[in-house]
Design a protein around this motif. Sequence first.
Motif, mmCIF file in Angstrom:
data_model
loop_
_atom_site.group_PDB
_atom_site.id
_atom_site.type_symbol
_atom_site.label_atom_id
_atom_site.label_comp_id
_atom_site.label_asym_id
_atom_site.label_seq_id
_atom_site.Cartn_x
_atom_site.Cartn_y
_atom_site.Cartn_z
ATOM 1 N N TYR A 160 0.962 -1.159 -0.067
ATOM 2 C CA TYR A 160 -0.364 0.112 -0.047
ATOM 3 C C TYR A 160 0.915 1.338 0.480
ATOM 4 C CZ TYR A 160 -3.673 3.650 1.366
ATOM 5 O OH TYR A 160 -4.533 4.381 1.645
ATOM 6 N N HIS A 161 0.560 2.328 -1.407
ATOM 7 C CA HIS A 161 1.683 3.460 -1.329
ATOM 8 C C HIS A 161 0.336 4.134 -0.880
ATOM 9 C CE1 HIS A 161 4.339 6.027 -2.992
ATOM 10 N NE2 HIS A 161 3.603 6.599 -3.502
ATOM 11 N N THR A 162 0.870 5.817 -0.672
ATOM 12 C CA THR A 162 0.338 6.831 -0.336
ATOM 13 C C THR A 162 1.022 7.576 -0.970
ATOM 14 O OG1 THR A 162 0.010 7.486 1.547
ATOM 15 C CG2 THR A 162 -1.452 6.333 0.439
ATOM 16 N N GLU A 163 0.776 9.209 -1.182
ATOM 17 C CA GLU A 163 1.400 10.133 -1.359
ATOM 18 C C GLU A 163 0.655 11.229 -2.467
ATOM 19 O OE1 GLU A 163 4.406 10.763 -6.030
ATOM 20 O OE2 GLU A 163 3.981 8.733 -4.823
ATOM 21 N N THR A 164 0.855 12.698 -1.012
ATOM 22 C CA THR A 164 0.431 13.339 -1.501
ATOM 23 C C THR A 164 1.171 15.087 -2.306
ATOM 24 O OG1 THR A 164 1.512 14.700 0.134
ATOM 25 C CG2 THR A 164 0.091 13.930 1.031
ATOM 26 N N THR A 165 0.654 16.035 -2.677
ATOM 27 C CA THR A 165 1.412 16.309 -4.117
ATOM 28 C C THR A 165 2.432 17.661 -3.297
ATOM 29 O OG1 THR A 165 -0.991 18.167 -4.647
ATOM 30 C CG2 THR A 165 -0.527 16.002 -4.903
ATOM 31 N N VAL A 166 2.815 18.886 -3.683
ATOM 32 C CA VAL A 166 3.481 19.851 -3.515
ATOM 33 C C VAL A 166 2.150 20.649 -3.812
ATOM 34 C CG1 VAL A 166 6.041 19.096 -4.129
ATOM 35 C CG2 VAL A 166 4.209 20.027 -5.894
ATOM 36 N N PHE A 167 1.028 20.879 -4.284
ATOM 37 C CA PHE A 167 0.582 21.368 -4.646
ATOM 38 C C PHE A 167 -0.086 22.735 -3.635
ATOM 39 C CE2 PHE A 167 0.456 19.724 -9.383
ATOM 40 C CZ PHE A 167 0.599 20.474 -9.815
ATOM 41 N N PRO A 168 -1.151 23.695 -3.592
ATOM 42 C CA PRO A 168 -1.917 23.885 -1.842
ATOM 43 C C PRO A 168 -3.062 23.103 -2.648
ATOM 44 C CG PRO A 168 -1.866 25.349 -4.113
ATOM 45 C CD PRO A 168 -0.855 23.952 -4.524
ATOM 46 N N GLY A 169 -4.178 22.686 -1.384
ATOM 47 C CA GLY A 169 -5.055 21.681 -0.814
ATOM 48 C C GLY A 169 -4.565 20.337 -0.985
ATOM 49 N N GLU A 170 -5.865 19.509 -0.468
ATOM 50 C CA GLU A 170 -5.612 18.267 -0.585
ATOM 51 C C GLU A 170 -5.856 17.286 -1.582
ATOM 52 O OE1 GLU A 170 -7.640 17.395 3.223
ATOM 53 O OE2 GLU A 170 -7.036 19.097 4.505
ATOM 54 N N ASN A 181 -9.361 27.028 -9.448
ATOM 55 C CA ASN A 181 -9.247 25.615 -9.839
ATOM 56 C C ASN A 181 -8.808 24.751 -9.057
ATOM 57 O OD1 ASN A 181 -9.403 26.084 -12.640
ATOM 58 N ND2 ASN A 181 -7.138 26.822 -13.011
ATOM 59 N N LEU A 182 -9.082 25.048 -7.786
ATOM 60 C CA LEU A 182 -8.626 23.579 -6.940
ATOM 61 C C LEU A 182 -10.128 23.213 -6.966
ATOM 62 C CD1 LEU A 182 -7.196 25.223 -3.980
ATOM 63 C CD2 LEU A 182 -5.990 23.474 -6.093
ATOM 64 N N PRO A 183 -11.022 23.239 -7.268
ATOM 65 C CA PRO A 183 -12.324 22.603 -6.997
ATOM 66 C C PRO A 183 -12.400 21.999 -8.845
ATOM 67 C CG PRO A 183 -12.854 24.970 -6.309
ATOM 68 C CD PRO A 183 -11.517 24.494 -6.769
ATOM 69 N N SER A 184 -12.069 22.032 -9.668
ATOM 70 C CA SER A 184 -11.987 21.209 -10.750
ATOM 71 C C SER A 184 -10.465 20.258 -10.641
ATOM 72 C CB SER A 184 -11.260 22.678 -11.998
ATOM 73 O OG SER A 184 -11.299 22.074 -12.704
ATOM 74 N N LYS A 185 -11.082 19.223 -10.381
ATOM 75 C CA LYS A 185 -10.414 17.603 -10.025
ATOM 76 C C LYS A 185 -10.491 17.099 -11.726
ATOM 77 C CE LYS A 185 -11.227 18.001 -4.846
ATOM 78 N NZ LYS A 185 -11.832 17.114 -4.084
ATOM 79 N N PHE A 186 -8.657 16.233 -10.851
ATOM 80 C CA PHE A 186 -8.866 15.122 -11.450
ATOM 81 C C PHE A 186 -8.840 13.599 -11.499
ATOM 82 C CE2 PHE A 186 -4.982 12.542 -13.065
ATOM 83 C CZ PHE A 186 -6.082 12.083 -14.694
ATOM 84 N N ILE A 245 -13.949 17.893 -13.422
ATOM 85 C CA ILE A 245 -14.744 18.685 -13.524
ATOM 86 C C ILE A 245 -14.839 19.982 -13.762
ATOM 87 C CG2 ILE A 245 -16.392 16.801 -12.041
ATOM 88 C CD1 ILE A 245 -15.547 18.359 -9.874
ATOM 89 N N SER A 246 -15.049 21.273 -14.229
ATOM 90 C CA SER A 246 -15.496 22.253 -13.738
ATOM 91 C C SER A 246 -16.152 22.774 -12.906
ATOM 92 C CB SER A 246 -15.068 22.442 -15.727
ATOM 93 O OG SER A 246 -13.348 22.311 -15.694
ATOM 94 N N PRO A 247 -16.408 23.058 -12.437
ATOM 95 C CA PRO A 247 -18.185 23.467 -11.687
ATOM 96 C C PRO A 247 -18.097 25.049 -11.837
ATOM 97 C CG PRO A 247 -16.291 23.073 -10.042
ATOM 98 C CD PRO A 247 -16.075 22.233 -10.710
ATOM 99 N N SER A 248 -19.085 25.555 -11.274
ATOM 100 C CA SER A 248 -19.475 27.108 -11.410
ATOM 101 C C SER A 248 -18.574 27.776 -10.762
ATOM 102 C CB SER A 248 -20.484 27.278 -11.583
ATOM 103 O OG SER A 248 -21.092 26.734 -10.661
ATOM 104 N N THR A 249 -18.232 27.045 -9.499
ATOM 105 C CA THR A 249 -17.117 28.062 -8.792
ATOM 106 C C THR A 249 -15.794 28.691 -8.930
ATOM 107 O OG1 THR A 249 -17.191 25.438 -7.945
ATOM 108 C CG2 THR A 249 -18.646 27.006 -6.658
#
Length: 1006
Positions: A365-375, A450-455, A494-498
């Motif tokens: 099992y492997h987990t990795e976060t990013t250097v970008f802001p946000g979770e 663009n943080l709510p615009s997730k891939f 997704i690209s929400p209106s927010t």
Amino acid sequence: MNYFSFYKDGRALYCLIFLGFILAFSSSLAGTKRHFRFMPQQSQVQGTITDGSGLLPGVTIAIKNKVNSTAISDYNGQYSITASPSDTLIVSFIGFKTSYIPINGRKIVDIKLLYDTTTLQEVRVNAGYYSVKESERTGSIARITSKDIETQPVTNVLATMQGRMAGVSITQTTGVPGGGFDIKIRGQNSLRADANAPLYVIDGVPYSSDPVGHGQTTTLFPALTSPINGINPDQIESIEVLKDADATSIYGSRGANGVVLITTKKGKSGKTTFTVNASTGAGSVTKFVKLMDTAQYLSMRRQAYANDGITSYPASAYDINGKWDQNRYTDWQKELLGGTSVFTDIQGTVSGGSQNTNFLLSGNYHTETTVFPGEFLYKKGGSQFSLNHQSENQKFKIQFSTGYTIQDNDQPSSDFSTVAQTLAPNAPALYNGDGSLNWEGSTWQNPLRNLPSKFESKSYDLLANTVLSYEILPKFLIKSSFGYSDLRHSETRISPSTIYDPKLNYNSSYSTLFLNNTSRNSWIVEPQLSWETGLSAGELEILIGATFQRQSTDQLVQSGAGFPSNNLIYNLSSATTVRAVTDTETLYKYQAFFGRINYNYKERYIVNFTARRDGSSRFGPGNQFAFFGAGGAAWLFSKESFLKDVHWLSFGKLRTSYGTTGSDQIGDYKFLDTYSVSGVLYNGQTGLQPTGLYNENFAWETNRKFEAALETGFLQDRIFFTAAWYRNRSSNQLVGIPMASTTGFQSLLSNLDAEVENSGLEFTLRTVNLSQGPLQWISNLNISFSRNKLLSFPVLAGSTYSQRYRINEPLNIVLLYDYKGIDPNTGLYQFSDLNNDGKITAAGDKQVIYNLNPEYFGGFQNQLIYKGLKLDFLFQFVKQKNYNYPIGAAGQMYNQPEKLQASWQAPGDTSPYQIFTAGNNAAAVTAGSRFSESTAAISDASYIRLKNISLSYDLPLNGLKTKCRLFTQGQNLLTFTKYKDGDPEFISAGFLPPLKVITIGIQLTF
């Protein structure tokens, strides 16, 4: 009479026989108790066998001068054998010196084996359908093992190969978790950039590397999602890369770009052992571009407007007209890319079995976060199981292995790298005091919008293989391999209106969704017959077999727009507008018959012939079948009688090969008229649109490969040197032939009589610097010089490729303007008028050729072992040229590298950079654009990088069965380069560069 004469005349022999008879007779009269007084008492002797840094399973332990008294060390390196206190143990293992260890009455005898580089030539190398001794191979095969792989904190199998194999160039394309790598084995053979990937074979099962993502849903990555991420490096036992014709021709139409053979770990006989690995670490960007601070940036902007003759700043110039704080400074690279990526790895393995049956079961099992802001989080987990069994007479064998991997990747939908390098340093704060996004009165586009615009993507990958074999007669074997793979991949973007400025009053009707669902499954059956027999003074090996494979791929890409609520954005049925972007089903069928004949005469002269007849459904009638073959030869001249007294030469071999391989990496149904759903309604009905044209002459790409090599070992192979020269020529190129616009198609995919050549030199050097005493030091160096050029291309000047390729030049070139310097009177960049027509144009003057291929590349690895301490490090080096940071015309509303402060100010200046402009000086804007596409934009991007370092220590837990190892590992830690504009390895502008990573961990075995 002296002792020797007495012994020679035979009377001593009679006396000894008589004495033995008397003693035996007396012993029998004395009874059983009397007899055992003369026999030494036997007991169990046990211990652990290591190489000074790790446990060694599979080691043979025997008792000197006794037959039928052997044992094998288990997966934990432990052994147990019945012996007398005065016995001597003989401990042997391939790759190590045989040790003779007196027991001296001990119950616990721990043993440390020393490497023997000479016996490394006896290691058998996986060549795909057969294995061969390292010393007797006629082909070019590079190899790394689990010992090289386990020292690296990486998640992609290709990362484990960087800098470790001659002729194998690997570049990381992004530092985003789940990103990919670009690999080229001995250069680029095809004109199409997407047709140069090698063939991957995992435990005998071909593994498709075709992308499973879709361009409209994977904008985070510079390339589409690669399924190679699903291979777990921790479960790999060895990786072999087949390079020349002798090694690859047996794979026929799929071996033109090389073959990567991946063998996973298997169980070993011995008591059941458990191994647990746990590690954690952190990663960060290796290097940022040095940009202007606020004072430097504002000075540039003011000077730009002054140069343009504008004294009153426009309303849109928020950075200098007072709307933005003139004293504010934000290092946007640190703000948006300067986070810390946290890594966590956990892996457990249980292994064991008897002499005839063994097993291995593991999970990771492997987990990795990013250097970008946000979770955001990348998760990867899986399991592997293998079972091997053989009958008591060892004639029947079965091998079964399966692995299942799940990936779950949650990332922002776009990379922050471009905005981090161009945003003004006095741009507003990201957040308001209440924690909401700051839009600063609609004066900017907040990058965090663009943080709510997730891939998000999820992959489920199953791979299974079974091999059955039976020895009908001695060395006459019938075998069959059965493989199955199944990949399920889904993506959402997704690209929400927010993400829009609230003042625009956009509601959820402006929200959009992209969905990609791809499934791919295949099965393969490969029956084989092999036979080995003596012939004259040599050994003959014959192999024949067949391949039957079927692969189906389904992909559905849909888009939706306009949702009643952003809470329903993942519900496609809630969208006002739904469109099928892509809906394809493809079927690939492949069959082949192959064979190999190998003759080894007196272990000195070796010839090897391989052949394959392939049939592929990717080609039209009459062109579906093709024949590929190769021959290789080797001369082990060190075994000749005239060299038997040359003690400093321990090994010498000359080898050569020539043959053909092919490529069918063109996709399915390319020779047919094809149609797709248009997505456009006509009278309420969805129509079809043509996507491909029929071409009955569609045929194979062919690659002719030639190689000559020398392998030499000196001083008992303490120094081992290899040199190889190769030349590959790829013809019958599959490219798009330009079509008239009236046909409705831009091109027709067809074979072109174009030819590409790759040639080069490869050198490797292995030295045993120290091997006596507690300290061992081994070094490995590899370096590759490669050349690529386009030999021929009919009517190139009149084709759409006229501004892309040049005859006798590499494929990876760039056409540039010839930069002459700055006009001291105008302050503008100047360029050569190459065609002397009085003006600068792309067609006429953008013609200077620059080769972006590396001039040479390689790696230098060292391994030092002192008792329980082991240090392993690798330096990777590349000699290359690359683009500078794309600066364009400086002075407009985006940040620039700090070096651009040295700009032209007044007539007579000799500054290296032109006059600033805010965009109102058309000549300066044009010149700045051309500057980025000129010879001035090329710089030396050569580097030496501490690619990998690993330090481990085995805790001396004497008397305990549990073994404990502590380790720390690093990746991309230190780089030496003259390149000033970011990471020199990274070539994809606008995307996150590779990360430097440090991890610490523990391994427990019990």
